[in-house]
Scaffold this motif. Structure first.
Motif, PDB file in Angstrom:
ATOM      1  N   THR A  16       0.829  -1.209   0.000  1.00  0.00           N
ATOM      2  CA  THR A  16       0.000   0.000   0.000  1.00  0.00           C
ATOM      3  C   THR A  16       0.859   1.252   0.000  1.00  0.00           C
ATOM      4  O   THR A  16       1.826   1.350   0.747  1.00  0.00           O
ATOM      5  N   LEU A  17       0.507   2.192  -0.857  1.00  0.00           N
ATOM      6  CA  LEU A  17       1.126   3.513  -0.855  1.00  0.00           C
ATOM      7  C   LEU A  17       0.065   4.489  -0.371  1.00  0.00           C
ATOM      8  O   LEU A  17      -1.004   4.612  -0.966  1.00  0.00           O
ATOM      9  N   THR A  18       0.333   5.188   0.712  1.00  0.00           N
ATOM     10  CA  THR A  18      -0.637   6.124   1.273  1.00  0.00           C
ATOM     11  C   THR A  18      -0.163   7.550   1.055  1.00  0.00           C
ATOM     12  O   THR A  18       0.970   7.891   1.377  1.00  0.00           O
ATOM     13  N   LEU A  19      -1.029   8.372   0.478  1.00  0.00           N
ATOM     14  CA  LEU A  19      -0.731   9.784   0.287  1.00  0.00           C
ATOM     15  C   LEU A  19      -1.591  10.590   1.252  1.00  0.00           C
ATOM     16  O   LEU A  19      -2.783  10.356   1.370  1.00  0.00           O
ATOM     17  N   GLY A  20      -1.030  11.560   1.929  1.00  0.00           N
ATOM     18  CA  GLY A  20      -1.792  12.415   2.823  1.00  0.00           C
ATOM     19  C   GLY A  20      -2.203  11.694   4.096  1.00  0.00           C
ATOM     20  O   GLY A  20      -1.886  10.525   4.308  1.00  0.00           O
ATOM     21  N   GLY A  21      -2.886  12.424   4.945  1.00  0.00           N
ATOM     22  CA  GLY A  21      -3.357  11.863   6.207  1.00  0.00           C
ATOM     23  C   GLY A  21      -4.785  12.279   6.445  1.00  0.00           C
ATOM     24  O   GLY A  21      -5.433  12.863   5.562  1.00  0.00           O
ATOM     25  N   SER A  22      -5.287  12.004   7.636  1.00  0.00           N
ATOM     26  CA  SER A  22      -6.671  12.341   7.960  1.00  0.00           C
ATOM     27  C   SER A  22      -6.920  13.843   7.747  1.00  0.00           C
ATOM     28  O   SER A  22      -6.140  14.678   8.203  1.00  0.00           O
ATOM     29  N   GLY A  23      -7.954  14.169   7.055  1.00  0.00           N
ATOM     30  CA  GLY A  23      -8.294  15.573   6.811  1.00  0.00           C
ATOM     31  C   GLY A  23      -7.549  16.197   5.654  1.00  0.00           C
ATOM     32  O   GLY A  23      -7.727  17.381   5.360  1.00  0.00           O
ATOM     33  N   THR A  24      -6.708  15.419   4.991  1.00  0.00           N
ATOM     34  CA  THR A  24      -5.938  15.950   3.859  1.00  0.00           C
ATOM     35  C   THR A  24      -6.641  15.639   2.548  1.00  0.00           C
ATOM     36  O   THR A  24      -7.065  14.512   2.324  1.00  0.00           O
ATOM     37  N   ALA A  25      -6.785  16.636   1.700  1.00  0.00           N
ATOM     38  CA  ALA A  25      -7.343  16.407   0.362  1.00  0.00           C
ATOM     39  C   ALA A  25      -6.180  16.226  -0.604  1.00  0.00           C
ATOM     40  O   ALA A  25      -5.352  17.126  -0.752  1.00  0.00           O
ATOM     41  N   VAL A  26      -6.092  15.071  -1.223  1.00  0.00           N
ATOM     42  CA  VAL A  26      -5.042  14.805  -2.204  1.00  0.00           C
ATOM     43  C   VAL A  26      -5.635  15.082  -3.586  1.00  0.00           C
ATOM     44  O   VAL A  26      -6.632  14.474  -3.972  1.00  0.00           O
ATOM     45  N   THR A  27      -5.059  16.017  -4.304  1.00  0.00           N
ATOM     46  CA  THR A  27      -5.624  16.393  -5.604  1.00  0.00           C
ATOM     47  C   THR A  27      -4.554  16.366  -6.692  1.00  0.00           C
ATOM     48  O   THR A  27      -3.356  16.371  -6.402  1.00  0.00           O
ATOM     49  N   LEU A  28      -5.004  16.352  -7.935  1.00  0.00           N
ATOM     50  CA  LEU A  28      -4.126  16.548  -9.079  1.00  0.00           C
ATOM     51  C   LEU A  28      -4.327  17.965  -9.586  1.00  0.00           C
ATOM     52  O   LEU A  28      -5.436  18.505  -9.505  1.00  0.00           O
ATOM     53  N   HIS A  29      -3.288  18.580 -10.091  1.00  0.00           N
ATOM     54  CA  HIS A  29      -3.413  19.923 -10.669  1.00  0.00           C
ATOM     55  C   HIS A  29      -4.445  19.883 -11.805  1.00  0.00           C
ATOM     56  O   HIS A  29      -4.562  18.884 -12.521  1.00  0.00           O
ATOM     57  N   ALA A  30      -5.210  20.958 -11.938  1.00  0.00           N
ATOM     58  CA  ALA A  30      -6.304  20.986 -12.917  1.00  0.00           C
ATOM     59  C   ALA A  30      -5.830  20.679 -14.331  1.00  0.00           C
ATOM     60  O   ALA A  30      -6.569  20.110 -15.139  1.00  0.00           O
ATOM     61  N   SER A  31      -4.590  21.052 -14.659  1.00  0.00           N
ATOM     62  CA  SER A  31      -4.097  20.821 -16.023  1.00  0.00           C
ATOM     63  C   SER A  31      -3.266  19.546 -16.135  1.00  0.00           C
ATOM     64  O   SER A  31      -2.731  19.249 -17.196  1.00  0.00           O
ATOM     65  N   ALA A  32      -3.163  18.802 -15.014  1.00  0.00           N
ATOM     66  CA  ALA A  32      -2.404  17.549 -15.072  1.00  0.00           C
ATOM     67  C   ALA A  32      -3.230  16.469 -15.756  1.00  0.00           C
ATOM     68  O   ALA A  32      -4.467  16.512 -15.743  1.00  0.00           O
ATOM     69  N   THR A  33      -2.580  15.557 -16.381  1.00  0.00           N
ATOM     70  CA  THR A  33      -3.279  14.409 -16.954  1.00  0.00           C
ATOM     71  C   THR A  33      -3.017  13.206 -16.069  1.00  0.00           C
ATOM     72  O   THR A  33      -2.005  13.146 -15.367  1.00  0.00           O
ATOM     73  N   SER A  34      -3.933  12.282 -16.083  1.00  0.00           N
ATOM     74  CA  SER A  34      -3.782  11.113 -15.227  1.00  0.00           C
ATOM     75  C   SER A  34      -4.303   9.889 -15.949  1.00  0.00           C
ATOM     76  O   SER A  34      -5.066   9.987 -16.907  1.00  0.00           O
ATOM     77  N   SER A  35      -3.892   8.761 -15.501  1.00  0.00           N
ATOM     78  CA  SER A  35      -4.442   7.510 -16.016  1.00  0.00           C
ATOM     79  C   SER A  35      -4.648   6.586 -14.829  1.00  0.00           C
ATOM     80  O   SER A  35      -3.947   6.667 -13.821  1.00  0.00           O
TER      81      SER A  35
END
Lengths: 158, 60
Positions: A16-35
């Motif tokens: 498991t890879l965990t990003l952020g913690g409780s209460g943290t919003a993990v987001t991608l930049h609006a212009s980033a692309t993702s798959s």
């Protein structure tokens, strides 16, 4: 805010890879692309699994059309998904036309009326492009218009 | 707007979904059975009293 620039982030151990913690919003930049991610508003039927494996086949489990319509006064669709129109054929007799047709007439359509009496909905004709329903008073069998009738469709789209 | 067309007995009335984005003519082309003549009428042309709904007739 500080910025870390790396080409890859991976787990150190375990699975498991965990990003952020409780209460943290993990987001991608609006212009980033993702798959591999589905963003808010990005869920479409086309993105759902079409795997032939039952365990993965989400697409089959999603309603392909639904509608809530009023049959009294001036009949009208109140809310719907995947219908272009309702045809008022007469008292308690309606035809619903799909926006995107079903693949065949071998799909499931069910209905119900919101009524204090014993109102029932029957599927009277079923085709790839339309489904016809009749609403009746259950005790007498008399064709009746109801203020709220709901129809739900499951099956495969064309 | 509404689309009306004759049935063997009486008249059928096509009511667009609020989600329909095309024109009423495009809806008629899609949802009126092939070969049926039809008319496009105002909502207000359709009676709201449905007491004798099954006695309504289509007039050319």
């Amino acid at each position: 805010m500080s910025t870390i620039e790396v080409n890859a982030i991976d787990k150190e151990s375990g699975s498991t890879l965990t990003l952020g913690g409780s209460g943290t919003a993990v987001t991608l930049h609006a212009s980033a692309t993702s798959s591999g991610f589905v963003t808010d508003g990005g869920v479409t039927v086309a993105k759902l699994s079409t795997s032939g494996t039952e365990a993965n086949n989400v697409k089959k489990r999603v309603a392909k059309a639904w509608v809530n319509f009023s049959g009294t006064g001036t009949p009208a669709i109140q809310e719907d998904f995947n219908f272009t129109s309702i045809t008022d054929n007469g008292t308690g007799d309606y035809t619903l036309s799909f926006t995107a047709n079903m693949s065949s007439a071998n799909y499931v359509a069910v209905g119900a009326v919101c009524a204090s009496s014993r109102g029932v909905v029957s599927i009277t004709a079923i085709a790839a492009g339309t489904v016809q329903v009749s609403t009746r008073e259950g005790h007498t069998g008399t064709a009746t218009d109801y203020g709220e009738t709901s129809v739900l469709v499951f099956g495969d789209l064309a | 707007m509404r689309i009306i067309y004759p049935k063997d007995t009486g008249v059928a009335i096509v009511i667009p979904s609020p989600n329909w984005k095309g024109t009423i003519e495009e809806l008629a082309a899609k949802d009126v059975p092939n070969g049926k003549s039809y008319k496009i009428v105002e909502d207000s042309d359709i009676p709201s009293d449905r007491t004798f709904r099954d006695a309504w007739e289509y007039q050319e």
